[in-house]
Design a protein around this motif. Sequence first.
Motif, short mmCIF file in Angstrom:
data_model
loop_
_atom_site.label_atom_id
_atom_site.label_comp_id
_atom_site.label_asym_id
_atom_site.label_seq_id
_atom_site.Cartn_x
_atom_site.Cartn_y
_atom_site.Cartn_z
N CYS A 1 0.87 -1.18 0.00
CA CYS A 1 0.00 0.00 0.00
C CYS A 1 0.91 1.22 0.00
N ALA A 2 0.93 1.91 -1.11
CA ALA A 2 1.75 3.10 -1.24
C ALA A 2 0.90 4.33 -0.96
N THR A 3 1.48 5.30 -0.27
CA THR A 3 0.73 6.50 0.09
C THR A 3 1.36 7.75 -0.50
N SER A 4 0.53 8.78 -0.58
CA SER A 4 0.98 10.03 -1.18
C SER A 4 1.47 11.04 -0.15
N THR A 5 1.22 10.75 1.12
CA THR A 5 1.50 11.75 2.14
C THR A 5 2.98 11.83 2.50
N ARG A 6 3.44 13.05 2.79
CA ARG A 6 4.80 13.25 3.26
C ARG A 6 4.91 13.01 4.75
N THR A 7 3.72 12.87 5.39
CA THR A 7 3.71 12.64 6.83
C THR A 7 3.33 11.20 7.15
N PHE A 8 3.77 10.29 6.29
CA PHE A 8 3.44 8.87 6.46
C PHE A 8 3.84 8.38 7.84
N SER A 9 4.97 8.83 8.33
CA SER A 9 5.48 8.33 9.61
C SER A 9 4.67 8.80 10.81
N SER A 10 3.69 9.66 10.59
CA SER A 10 2.80 10.06 11.68
C SER A 10 1.46 9.35 11.60
N HIS A 11 1.34 8.41 10.68
CA HIS A 11 0.09 7.67 10.50
C HIS A 11 0.24 6.22 10.95
N ALA A 12 -0.71 5.77 11.76
CA ALA A 12 -0.85 4.34 11.97
C ALA A 12 -1.50 3.77 10.71
N MET A 13 -1.10 2.56 10.35
CA MET A 13 -1.62 1.94 9.14
C MET A 13 -2.30 0.62 9.47
N GLY A 14 -3.35 0.33 8.72
CA GLY A 14 -4.07 -0.91 8.97
C GLY A 14 -4.51 -1.57 7.69
N TRP A 15 -4.81 -2.85 7.83
CA TRP A 15 -5.42 -3.63 6.75
C TRP A 15 -6.75 -4.18 7.25
N PHE A 16 -7.74 -4.06 6.41
CA PHE A 16 -9.07 -4.61 6.66
C PHE A 16 -9.45 -5.46 5.46
N ARG A 17 -10.48 -6.27 5.62
CA ARG A 17 -10.96 -7.07 4.49
C ARG A 17 -12.47 -7.20 4.56
N GLN A 18 -13.04 -7.43 3.39
CA GLN A 18 -14.49 -7.62 3.31
C GLN A 18 -14.78 -8.74 2.33
N ALA A 19 -15.37 -9.80 2.84
CA ALA A 19 -15.78 -10.93 2.01
C ALA A 19 -17.20 -10.69 1.52
N PRO A 20 -17.59 -11.34 0.42
CA PRO A 20 -18.94 -11.14 -0.11
C PRO A 20 -20.01 -11.46 0.94
N ARG B 1 -7.76 -0.34 15.89
CA ARG B 1 -8.35 -1.59 15.41
C ARG B 1 -9.76 -1.43 14.87
N GLY B 2 -10.37 -0.30 15.14
CA GLY B 2 -11.71 -0.05 14.63
C GLY B 2 -11.66 0.74 13.34
N SER B 3 -12.55 0.39 12.41
CA SER B 3 -12.55 1.08 11.12
C SER B 3 -12.84 2.57 11.27
N ASP B 4 -13.59 2.93 12.31
CA ASP B 4 -13.93 4.34 12.51
C ASP B 4 -12.76 5.16 13.04
N GLU B 5 -11.66 4.51 13.36
CA GLU B 5 -10.47 5.22 13.82
C GLU B 5 -9.56 5.64 12.66
N TYR B 6 -9.89 5.20 11.48
CA TYR B 6 -9.06 5.49 10.32
C TYR B 6 -9.67 6.62 9.50
N HIS B 7 -8.80 7.44 8.92
CA HIS B 7 -9.25 8.62 8.20
C HIS B 7 -9.22 8.45 6.69
N TYR B 8 -8.36 7.59 6.20
CA TYR B 8 -8.18 7.45 4.76
C TYR B 8 -8.18 5.96 4.39
N TRP B 9 -8.72 5.68 3.20
CA TRP B 9 -8.87 4.31 2.74
C TRP B 9 -8.42 4.18 1.29
N GLY B 10 -7.86 3.01 0.97
CA GLY B 10 -7.56 2.69 -0.40
C GLY B 10 -8.79 2.13 -1.10
#
Length: 127
Positions: A22-41, A109-118
């Motif tokens: 997951c590549a990001t555009s932000t120059r402040t990447f090191s101030s962001h926690a990063m997460g992975w989520f998934r959604q099955a059908p 760990r909660g999706s509502d704690e994240y601000h940006y999504w791929g």
Amino acid sequence: QVQLVESGGGLVQAGGSLRLSCATSTRTFSSHAMGWFRQAPGKEREFVATISPSGGSTYYADSVKGRFTISRDNAKNTVYLQMNSLKPEDTAVYYCAAANTGRWLYTPRGSDEYHYWGQGTQITVSS
């Protein structure tokens, strides 16, 4: 606005491995926690893994613990998810997410704690 672009998805046989990036555009990447989520059908989006801004703290869902590894390269503004011993139940669209935080060891760990999504990348594991 932070843009996140996932790559590395695809079709794999059970027991195989894949690595998502997951590549990001932000120059402040090191101030962001990063997460992975998934959604099955037909299912709700679920938490998979998270890594703190420093990279010093990680947390995993029980369903992937011991099989998946999240890591980050702050110099490349990229987060990774190494997935081993894949199972058919891992089939889903996988999303990368970023949480802007000043806390160095924060692992949301909660999706509502994240601000940006791929946009998501499909992983299909055949039996």
